[in-house]
Design an enzyme around this catalytic site. Structure first.
Site, PDB file in Angstrom:
ATOM      1  CD1 TRP A 133       8.612 144.951 -48.458  1.00 26.46           C
ATOM      2  CD2 TRP A 133       7.636 145.369 -46.480  1.00 26.46           C
ATOM      3  NE1 TRP A 133       8.399 143.754 -47.822  1.00 26.46           N
ATOM      4  CE2 TRP A 133       7.806 143.976 -46.616  1.00 26.46           C
ATOM      5  CE3 TRP A 133       7.065 145.857 -45.311  1.00 26.46           C
ATOM      6  CZ2 TRP A 133       7.411 143.077 -45.645  1.00 26.46           C
ATOM      7  CZ3 TRP A 133       6.670 144.956 -44.338  1.00 26.46           C
ATOM      8  CH2 TRP A 133       6.851 143.573 -44.507  1.00 26.46           C
ATOM      9  CG  HIS A 137       5.350 141.975 -49.926  1.00 30.01           C
ATOM     10  ND1 HIS A 137       5.349 141.744 -48.573  1.00 30.01           N
ATOM     11  CD2 HIS A 137       4.242 142.722 -50.158  1.00 30.01           C
ATOM     12  CE1 HIS A 137       4.293 142.313 -48.027  1.00 30.01           C
ATOM     13  NE2 HIS A 137       3.613 142.916 -48.961  1.00 30.01           N
ATOM     14  NE  ARG A 168      10.698 144.714 -51.348  1.00 29.49           N
ATOM     15  CZ  ARG A 168      10.914 143.782 -50.449  1.00 29.49           C
ATOM     16  NH1 ARG A 168      12.006 143.842 -49.685  1.00 29.49           N
ATOM     17  NH2 ARG A 168      10.072 142.796 -50.282  1.00 29.49           N
ATOM     18  CD  GLN A 170       9.232 138.993 -52.464  1.00 28.49           C
ATOM     19  OE1 GLN A 170       8.009 138.929 -52.311  1.00 28.49           O
ATOM     20  NE2 GLN A 170      10.018 139.645 -51.626  1.00 28.49           N
ATOM     21  CB  VAL A 186       4.343 134.975 -40.362  1.00 23.34           C
ATOM     22  CG1 VAL A 186       3.890 134.475 -41.718  1.00 23.34           C
ATOM     23  CG2 VAL A 186       5.525 135.902 -40.474  1.00 23.34           C
ATOM     24  CB  ALA A 231       2.762 132.593 -45.696  1.00 19.32           C
TER      25      ALA A 231
HETATM   26  C1  FA5 Z   1       9.112 139.844 -47.826  1.00 15.60           C
HETATM   27  O1  FA5 Z   1       8.981 140.463 -48.877  1.00 15.60           O
HETATM   28  C2  FA5 Z   1       7.979 139.073 -47.242  1.00 15.60           C
HETATM   29  N1  FA5 Z   1       6.783 139.389 -47.946  1.00 15.60           N
HETATM   30  C3  FA5 Z   1       8.298 137.582 -47.267  1.00 15.60           C
HETATM   31  C4  FA5 Z   1       7.373 136.730 -46.449  1.00 15.60           C
HETATM   32  C5  FA5 Z   1       6.261 136.155 -47.052  1.00 15.60           C
HETATM   33  C6  FA5 Z   1       7.628 136.511 -45.106  1.00 15.60           C
HETATM   34  C7  FA5 Z   1       5.411 135.370 -46.305  1.00 15.60           C
HETATM   35  C8  FA5 Z   1       6.801 135.727 -44.347  1.00 15.60           C
HETATM   36  C9  FA5 Z   1       5.701 135.151 -44.951  1.00 15.60           C
HETATM   37  P1  FA5 Z   1      11.671 140.331 -47.652  1.00 15.60           P
HETATM   38  O2  FA5 Z   1      11.559 141.800 -47.769  1.00 15.60           O
HETATM   39  O3  FA5 Z   1      12.720 139.820 -46.736  1.00 15.60           O
HETATM   40  O4  FA5 Z   1      10.290 139.671 -47.206  1.00 15.60           O
HETATM   41  O5  FA5 Z   1      11.920 139.735 -49.095  1.00 15.60           O
HETATM   42  C10 FA5 Z   1      11.890 138.347 -49.319  1.00 15.60           C
HETATM   43  C11 FA5 Z   1      13.027 137.940 -50.251  1.00 15.60           C
HETATM   44  O6  FA5 Z   1      12.948 138.714 -51.452  1.00 15.60           O
HETATM   45  C12 FA5 Z   1      14.421 138.236 -49.704  1.00 15.60           C
HETATM   46  O7  FA5 Z   1      14.861 137.176 -48.882  1.00 15.60           O
HETATM   47  C13 FA5 Z   1      15.255 138.370 -50.942  1.00 15.60           C
HETATM   48  O8  FA5 Z   1      15.671 137.108 -51.423  1.00 15.60           O
HETATM   49  C14 FA5 Z   1      14.254 138.954 -51.919  1.00 15.60           C
HETATM   50  N2  FA5 Z   1      14.464 140.399 -52.041  1.00 15.60           N
HETATM   51  C15 FA5 Z   1      13.998 141.371 -51.246  1.00 15.60           C
HETATM   52  N3  FA5 Z   1      14.398 142.587 -51.666  1.00 15.60           N
HETATM   53  C16 FA5 Z   1      15.148 142.369 -52.759  1.00 15.60           C
HETATM   54  C17 FA5 Z   1      15.861 143.221 -53.675  1.00 15.60           C
HETATM   55  N4  FA5 Z   1      15.841 144.531 -53.580  1.00 15.60           N
HETATM   56  N5  FA5 Z   1      16.532 142.646 -54.691  1.00 15.60           N
HETATM   57  C18 FA5 Z   1      16.532 141.306 -54.847  1.00 15.60           C
HETATM   58  N6  FA5 Z   1      15.886 140.441 -54.036  1.00 15.60           N
HETATM   59  C19 FA5 Z   1      15.200 140.969 -53.012  1.00 15.60           C
END
Ligand code: FA5
Length: 343
Positions: A154, A168, A194, A208, A251, A311
């Protein structure tokens, strides 16, 4: 001279009464009170030639007439102004009304409301995240202690006093488990931040929707059933799915939920043109998810031998883009009305 002054006054008053427009009134004002050739002004120029006794009588009389005429002119001017205004304020009810530009809900808000409705129908409650939270809720309580290498996944912003604009919506998992009694299901729609180099699919500020379900004997079939039901209801399409391993410390197992591409129906191409949405693969990596790690359950004060859960954390912007065929995430916050008016 006294008579002359009386005559001037009487003449002026009778003409003022008959006047019907502003121009004529102004001409009359100049005729009687103009600074050089006004009738009253010319009389005043004779005052120095009068005897002292006459001066005492005529001076105040001219002043009195001058004031009275000034009042009469001003009064008439006001009356004429009111007539003109009431003529102008004629209201033609046959004219088309004035058009008001009424705003609409932003596409992200529209979709958030739809998503909330679908999950509410499945029994999930809605929780709002804190947009700025602490290290414990964003990382440590999610099995990401300080120095854990997975924190690098992150790109986090920090405030000067070590708080975090949330990276997140998983930041609410610990609180939800502490506040609710299992079995319970919550979703957490929220804005995340981010430190990203933005491109067509990444923004520094995005949305999200987290989901968390905790109960007894929860397994992967509950997770898959919930997500699939949501996606089919949202896209109004029968979708094929597959899951592949992924890694998130909160998870175990960690998964990526993939669905057949909603743009090309999983064919990888449309009208013989390779589908750019799924990169010709026919699959969309849509939702990172998994079964809640026992340590995360324990840190929230619940017994991981008794309780289990699942989750996910899906990108709301991505869902909007897929539904409406939007090719670049940066449209959402560009403030371009040509874009926004389409929704
Ligand atoms: C997470 O943030 C985890 N907290 C998700 C999670 C929750 C996993 C619970 C398991 C259990 P990730 O960094 O992949 O995961 O982000 C999740 C989603 O947020 C991505 O698939 C994407 O659709 C969206 N996302 C992430 N970063 C960005 C960004 N910079 N811009 C737009 N959408 C984003």
């Amino acid at each position: 001279m006294k008579n002359e002054i009386d005559n001037i006054y009487n003449q002026a008053i009778s003409v003022i009464e008959k006047i019907t427009n502003g121009e004529a009134l102004e001409a009359l004002r100049v005729e009687y009170m103009g600074r050089k050739q006004g009738k009253l002004t010319l009389l005043m120029k004779n005052i120095p030639d009068l005897s002292i006794a006459e001066k005492r009588e005529i001076g105040p009389l001219i002043n009195k007439v001058k004031n009275a005429l000034t009042i009469a002119f001003d009064k008439k001017e006001k009356t004429l102004g009111q007539i003109t205004n009431s003529e102008n304020s004629f209201f033609d009810i046959t004219l088309p009304g004035e058009k008001f530009n009424i705003g609409t809900l932003h596409p992200i808000t529209q979709v958030r409301l739809q998503v909330e409705k679908i999950f509410q129908k499945m029994g999930f409650e809605i929780l709002n995240p804190n947009e700025i939270d602490d290290d414990y809720h964003v990382f440590t309580s999610l099995n990401l202690p300080p120095q854990h290498p997975a924190r690098d996944m992150w790109d986090t912003f920090w405030t000067e006093n070590d708080l975090i604009p949330i990276t997140h919506t998983s930041s609410m998992q610990n609180r939800a488990m502490k506040e609710k009694t299992p079995p319970f299901g919550v979703i957490v729609p929220g804005r995340c931040f981010r430190h990203e180099a933005t491109d067509a699919h990444h923004e520094h500020t995005f949305y999200q929707v987290e989901g968390l379900y905790i109960g007894e004997n929860i397994n992967l079939s509950h997770l898959i059933g919930t997500i699939l039901t949501f996606l089919q209801e949202y896209f109004q399409k029968e979708l094929r799915y597959k899951i592949q391993p992924s890694y998130f410390p909160f998870v175990e197992p960690g998964l990526e939920f993939l669905v057949s591409c909603v743009m090309c129906d999983g064919k990888g191409e449309k009208d013989k043109i390779p589908c750019s949405t799924c990169g010709h693969s026919g699959w969309l990596e849509l939702i990172p998810c998994g079964l809640t790690h026992p340590k995360v359950i324990e840190m929230a004060g619940l017994d991981p031998k008794k309780y289990s859960g699942f989750a996910w954390g899906m990108g709301l912007d991505r869902l909007v883009m897929l539904k409406y065929g939007i090719e670049d995430i940066r449209h959402f916050h560009a403030g371009d009305l040509r874009f926004l008016k389409q929704f």
